[in-house]
Design a protein around this motif. Structure first.
Motif, PDB file in Angstrom:
ATOM      1  N   SER A   1       0.683  -1.329   0.044  1.00 15.68           N
ATOM      2  CA  SER A   1       0.113   0.079  -0.092  1.00 15.68           C
ATOM      3  C   SER A   1       0.750   1.214  -0.105  1.00 15.68           C
ATOM      4  O   SER A   1       0.642   2.263   0.675  1.00 15.68           O
ATOM      5  N   GLY A   2       1.871   1.192  -0.762  1.00 19.90           N
ATOM      6  CA  GLY A   2       2.761   2.374  -0.999  1.00 19.90           C
ATOM      7  C   GLY A   2       3.722   2.352   0.067  1.00 19.90           C
ATOM      8  O   GLY A   2       4.853   1.621   0.003  1.00 19.90           O
ATOM      9  N   ALA A   3       3.918   3.115   1.343  1.00 19.74           N
ATOM     10  CA  ALA A   3       4.922   3.288   2.019  1.00 19.74           C
ATOM     11  C   ALA A   3       4.751   2.047   3.059  1.00 19.74           C
ATOM     12  O   ALA A   3       5.906   2.115   3.674  1.00 19.74           O
ATOM     13  N   THR A   4       3.734   1.435   3.300  1.00 20.78           N
ATOM     14  CA  THR A   4       3.756   0.594   4.215  1.00 20.78           C
ATOM     15  C   THR A   4       3.275  -1.071   3.546  1.00 20.78           C
ATOM     16  O   THR A   4       2.712  -0.897   2.364  1.00 20.78           O
TER      17      THR A   4
ATOM     18  N   THR B   1       8.522  -0.616   3.334  1.00 14.18           N
ATOM     19  CA  THR B   1       8.349  -1.740   2.035  1.00 14.18           C
ATOM     20  C   THR B   1       9.920  -1.417   1.667  1.00 14.18           C
ATOM     21  O   THR B   1      10.037  -1.718   0.159  1.00 14.18           O
TER      22      THR B   1
END
Length: 362
Positions: free
Chosen positions: A311-314, A333
């Protein structure tokens, strides 16, 4: 209005209860709201949050013994239409045959004594400016988007400068992006007006984003009251821990400060100062690290990776432990990504463990 002429009222609720046909739907609600505070009523459907809002608004009367005061004055002495309260509903409730300006002006024209035409026009202009709809005054509701209609409903609720604003799931019918945008607008309007706001929602993220304090309702009663940080980081019960965000919960036994599970491949740090017996502990997913080797981690549970969601940064990593329970880790990530089927360890620091239930919890 835009310069902050409206100021909030203090609201006090004492032992509020409500029954319908012998069925108790609300019991023992006590709450003090300070002037200018943004308080959110949060809970699942049927938990009592909207019933409490309706009692404050005067749409229903509390059972005998329940008391409500606005700035020290009993609301029982004030008819609903004379309470200095603005209300916004989820369905907007705009008059379809009226223009935006006429909709916003309506509550001013109903007040007694009625303001003069110049005052009404000035306040409508201020309300339109507050919600950034200056160019839409001559349109009708069916010519507006859902977000614009909600802004009109908000402008109509604040145009007479109420001291208390009640919002009943006003953003629930909007899509995610528009809802988040209007959350920021609500925060801005709250700062500008200084009005006291009671906001009803079942959306946990919305409550965390908007509130000075959150009142968590459960089965017609208040479960816990606190700031968003207090409720999220130190939930007072398993219900609050699981309802307000994701959590990993473990039911086990405490003896001489040591928490144990009837489960292989799991270890937990000691919990000194807590009585022996059944207990439940909780850790939030963002405090969990995904490890190949548990090493010296104070808390560690062996899992089989069941799903990985980017989900992008996580990264949301779901794992199944030896008892078949699903656990969640939310991590960065920028490292090697685990794969479904991998055997890994979920590890966390002892300082992030919270006790959410004792005595018969297991």
């Amino acid at each position: 209005m835009a310069n902050g002429t409206a100021r909030g009222a203090a609201l006090e609720l004492h032992d509020l209860g409500k029954s319908y046909g012998g069925l108790k739907v609300l019991e023992g609600v006590n709450l003090n709201v300070v002037p200018g505070e943004f308080v959110t009523f949060l809970g699942p459907s049927g938990s009592g949050k909207t019933t409490t809002l309706n009692l404050i608004a005067g749409f229903a009367a509390p059972d005998a013994g329940g008391r409500m005061q606005l700035d020290g004055r009993s609301l029982a002495e004030v008819p609903a239409h004379k309470r200095d309260i603005g209300v916004v509903f989820q369905n907007y409730a705009l008059f379809p045959h009226m223009t935006v300006r006429e909709n916003i002006a309506f509550p001013l024209k109903q007040r007694r004594p009625r303001p003069d035409a110049a005052t009404i026009a000035r306040r409508v202009d201020q309300a339109l400016s507050l919600v950034h709809l200056e160019a839409y005054g001559d349109r009708r509701p069916d010519q507006l988007s859902g977000g614009q209609q909600q802004r009109v409903a908000l402008a109509r609720a604040v145009v007479f400068e109420p001291k208390l604003l009640l919002l009943d799931e006003p953003l629930g019918a909007l899509d995610k992006r528009l809802r988040e945008s209007l959350q920021l607008e609500l925060r801005r309007i709250h700062r500008e007006l200084g009005v006291t706001i009671i906001f009803v929602t079942h959306d946990q993220d919305e409550a965390l984003t908007l509130s000075d304090r959150i009142v968590v309702f459960r089965e017609g009663a208040v479960e816990q009251v606190g700031t968003p940080a207090e409720l999220y980081n130190n939930p007072g019960s398993e219900f609050v821990a699981t309802f307000l965000g994701d959590s990993n919960t473990f039911a086990g036994t405490l003896k001489d400060g040591q928490f144990t599970l009837d489960q292989a491949d799991a270890r937990f740090a000691s919990l000194p100062g807590t009585p022996d017996g059944p207990i439940k502990i909780m850790v939030r997913p963002e405090n969990v690290t995904v490890c190949d080797d548990a090493g010296e981690a104070a808390n560690a549970v062996r899992v089989t990776v069941d799903d990985v969601v980017f989900s992008g940064a996580t990264l949301r990593v779901e794992g199944i432990d030896a008892k078949g329970s699903q656990l969640i880790a939310r991590t960065r990530t920028d490292g090697p990504l685990p794969k479904i089927g991998d055997a890994m360890w979920f590890c966390w620091d002892a300082s992030t463990t919270r006790i959410v239930a004792t005595g018969g919890a297991a």
